[in-house]
Design a protein around this motif. Structure first.
Motif, PDB file in Angstrom:
ATOM      1  N   MET A 195       0.844  -1.189   0.000  1.00  7.21           N
ATOM      2  CA  MET A 195       0.000   0.000   0.000  1.00  7.21           C
ATOM      3  C   MET A 195       0.881   1.241   0.000  1.00  7.21           C
ATOM      4  N   ILE A 196       0.512   2.191  -0.846  1.00  9.73           N
ATOM      5  CA  ILE A 196       1.335   3.373  -1.068  1.00  9.73           C
ATOM      6  C   ILE A 196       0.424   4.595  -1.062  1.00  9.73           C
ATOM      7  N   ASP A 197       0.863   5.651  -0.388  1.00 10.18           N
ATOM      8  CA  ASP A 197       0.159   6.927  -0.458  1.00 10.18           C
ATOM      9  C   ASP A 197       0.989   7.909  -1.274  1.00 10.18           C
ATOM     10  N   LEU A 198       0.356   8.506  -2.278  1.00  7.76           N
ATOM     11  CA  LEU A 198       1.017   9.463  -3.161  1.00  7.76           C
ATOM     12  C   LEU A 198       0.368  10.832  -3.019  1.00  7.76           C
ATOM     13  N   ALA A 199       1.209  11.850  -2.913  1.00  3.41           N
ATOM     14  CA  ALA A 199       0.702  13.221  -2.879  1.00  3.41           C
ATOM     15  C   ALA A 199       0.266  13.637  -4.280  1.00  3.41           C
ATOM     16  N   PRO A 200      -0.729  14.503  -4.393  1.00  3.71           N
ATOM     17  CA  PRO A 200      -1.143  14.987  -5.718  1.00  3.71           C
ATOM     18  C   PRO A 200       0.010  15.709  -6.415  1.00  3.71           C
ATOM     19  N   SER A 201       0.119  15.493  -7.714  1.00  4.78           N
ATOM     20  CA  SER A 201       1.117  16.172  -8.547  1.00  4.78           C
ATOM     21  C   SER A 201       0.658  16.061  -9.988  1.00  4.78           C
ATOM     22  N   PRO A 202       1.202  16.861 -10.894  1.00  7.38           N
ATOM     23  CA  PRO A 202       0.811  16.716 -12.307  1.00  7.38           C
ATOM     24  C   PRO A 202       1.066  15.312 -12.846  1.00  7.38           C
ATOM     25  N   ALA A 203       2.192  14.701 -12.465  1.00 11.33           N
ATOM     26  CA  ALA A 203       2.495  13.360 -12.965  1.00 11.33           C
ATOM     27  C   ALA A 203       1.512  12.330 -12.425  1.00 11.33           C
TER      28      ALA A 203
END
Length: 239
Positions: free
Chosen positions: A183-191
């Motif tokens: 499980m991974i949490d990613l911050a919002p970004s254009p990519a």
């Protein structure tokens, strides 16, 4: 759903989907057979879950915040701190750092033994509101399924998925083999946004019998040994 009500973050990201099957990335980085062998060789230090909805499962934090005041608290105390186990998982750390559209700020492994259930709940901290949740199944079986808003989906090993963890969700492993997800949490970004926009929304299938399993009050299912741990029970009652 047996959960205290909490306000959402004013900076919550939009998650207009139940499940989102994400486009494949670098196949060399996401070689699940190699990653599974790495996990087996590393002798993962599994910890019993400290959240009432997950009490039938175990987890191992890879990257999160400080470890106090109780096991697993690092999942809600911050981000970006690599745990010692990652030194024994170089392929997995490479994936977290360079194999995704953005570095993983929070990451952990979830182990669901045969028969385990994760009862319906909503991820309700501001961090979880403000990040996208991505699953990479590493070891699984066809009877292991996630549920979001009443729809059930099996996530095949090696596939990448986002799901809306801000609405009621859970999981069940009705198979004979364990299920292990990264499980991974990613911050919002254009990519990250571009990756998600290329994903395929999936609603999931209705399964009333399975849904009934996940709508139970998890506190009524605690074992006698767990009930004798007064500090644990106090923490569970606050959730």
């Amino acid at each position: 759903m047996y959960q205290r009500s909490t306000p959402r973050s004013p900076d919550a990201v939009d998650k207009p989907y139940r499940f989102l099957r994400l486009p494949p990335l670098d196949e060399a980085a996401i070689d699940v057979a190699t990653l599974a062998r790495e996990l087996e060789a590393a002798a993962i230090p599994w910890t019993s879950s400290q959240w009432k909805w997950h009490m039938e499962t175990r987890f191992c934090v890879l990257r999160a915040g400080p470890d106090e005041p109780y096991p697993g608290a690092s999942l809600v105390t911050g981000t970006g701190v690599d745990k010692p186990i990652l030194a024994r998982l170089p392929r997995l750390r490479e994936l977290l750092d360079h194999g995704l559209p953005a570095p993983a700020r929070l990451a952990w492994l979830g182990l669901s033994p045969p028969g385990a259930r994760i009862f319906l709940h909503r991820d309700n901290t501001h961090h979880w509101d403000e990040h996208h949740r991505v699953h990479l199944p590493l070891v699984t079986n066809p009877e292991a399924r996630l549920c979001v808003s009443g729809g059930f989906v099996h996530l095949p090993a090696g596939s990448l998925w986002a799901f809306n963890n801000s609405v009621p969700h859970g999981a069940i492993n009705a198979g004979a083999e364990a299920r292990i997800h990264l499980m991974i949490d990613l911050a919002p970004s254009p990519a990250v946004s571009a990756w998600f926009e290329a994903g395929e929304p999936v609603q999931g299938e209705r399964a009333p019998d399975l849904l009934a399993e996940l709508t139970q009050d998890p506190l009524k299912l605690l074992a006698r040994g767990q009930l004798s741990d007064l500090e644990l029970v106090r923490r569970l009652l606050m959730q």
